[in-house]
Design an enzyme around this catalytic site. Sequence first.
Site, mmCIF file in Angstrom:
data_model
loop_
_atom_site.group_PDB
_atom_site.id
_atom_site.type_symbol
_atom_site.label_atom_id
_atom_site.label_comp_id
_atom_site.label_asym_id
_atom_site.label_seq_id
_atom_site.Cartn_x
_atom_site.Cartn_y
_atom_site.Cartn_z
ATOM 1 N N HIS A 53 0.833 -1.213 0.000
ATOM 2 C CA HIS A 53 0.000 0.000 0.000
ATOM 3 C C HIS A 53 0.868 1.264 0.000
ATOM 4 O O HIS A 53 0.528 2.272 0.620
ATOM 5 C CB HIS A 53 -0.945 0.011 1.201
ATOM 6 N N ASN A 126 -10.179 -3.196 2.347
ATOM 7 C CA ASN A 126 -9.945 -3.049 0.909
ATOM 8 C C ASN A 126 -11.256 -2.728 0.193
ATOM 9 O O ASN A 126 -12.310 -2.633 0.818
ATOM 10 C CB ASN A 126 -9.347 -4.344 0.333
#
Length: 479
Positions: A53, A126
Amino acid sequence: MMGDLTTNEGQTWANNQNSQTAGARGPVLVQDYQLLEKLAHFNRERIPERVVHAKGAGAKGYFELTRDMSDYTMAGLFNGLGKKTPVITRFSQVAGEAGYPDTYRDVRGFAVRFYTDEGNYDIVGNNTPVFFINDALKFPDFIHSQKRDPKTHARSQDMQWDFWSLSPETVHQVTMLMSDRGIPASYRMMHGYGSHTFKWVNKQGEQFWVKYHFKTNQGVHNLSNEVAEELRGKDTDYLQNDLYNAIEDQDYPSWTVAVQIVPYKAGLDYSQDIFDVTKVISQKDYPLIEIGQMVLDENPKNNFEDIEELAFSPANFVPGIEASPDKLLQGRLFGYKDAARYRLGANYEQLATNRPKNEVHNYERDGLMAQNQNGDVNYEPNSLGGPEENRHAEVHGDALDGKVGNYSVNEDYYTAAGKLYRLLPTDEKARLIENIKSNLGQVKDIKIKIRETKQFYQADKEYGTRVAEALGLELSLIK
């Protein structure tokens, strides 16, 4: 006019255009403290990027409770109709580095911090309700397969498909990734999920299992491969800029927040393991309950301080919200905070973006960059009036039984992926097959193609057959 330019020690800076030299042609003098300090600080301006990320964008806003949930949880942010809680969010790509283009096919991170009266509460999920794996032990290997080949230093279809083809639990998420939702058109136009199952506890001590859903009010929109590739060449920060510009234009994105609530015993007896993050809990069995609205109405004042130094953790709970036995979640409870200590230092929670809105009282002291310390007692127990524990925040345990060992969940991983495939409209099914062809088709080793296609076939015979035909595989090899 902001006043005189100064050093970090507050001394007035006389000349920021020219170094001190011995005469007009030099050389430069070591006594030029301002030059040396400026270069030394510049060398240290970058902190290690997130291992996963790394590329992302964030914004601030608020969550407003539209349905009181005190029957299910004592957590203050979910008690009291109309209660508003400040939030900060970060949306991200999973696999690429900080400079990677925004429009590659990838899962997107969807992380939300609630600055509650009882401390920070983080939901770190997510844009998909499931994940590739269900055991933290496999996470480093999974991420290695998504990163760069150690020899060629290039992203490798062979690596990721090799891992996926040998890990049948991934087939549900792989199907989602290769579907339309694999390339969102905007961070504003995608759903978000807490993904894991969590526990809620009310004031009476009753326990419930809960799943979080953030439903975009802008509608779900995705990019075709062709449009994504075109945007990639024009603006590598397309999703970041879209979010920033929308908020600057006061077109504030919002999400309807909903939960699935499962009674404690019913969750343990459910037809499948509700703690396996590769699966969903059917909304037919436990429908969504709308509880509030999340609105993002403020861009970062300084992206480094607000977003880059932001450190989420699934371990950040408040009383009334607890972890579940989900094996992947259990590993994340350690991993995120440990990553933050590596990336930002031992006292990262004292940084402004990580600091809770309520006062902090504990006995942790010193370390790199410690701030706001006083001379109060630094040990416990003590008789000097230091902060004391409060059993109100005590965890409500689960009954455990079993022999210590390394257990595989050992369940059916294919049914969920098959159901998802059959839910897709005809045109999206066609794009799914084409996306798999263009990605899996690049793999050099035919054994990997066969292994993966066998998984699609076990999920749904039509699904696997169409993939085999697209890849030019004989059907006898996958049945």
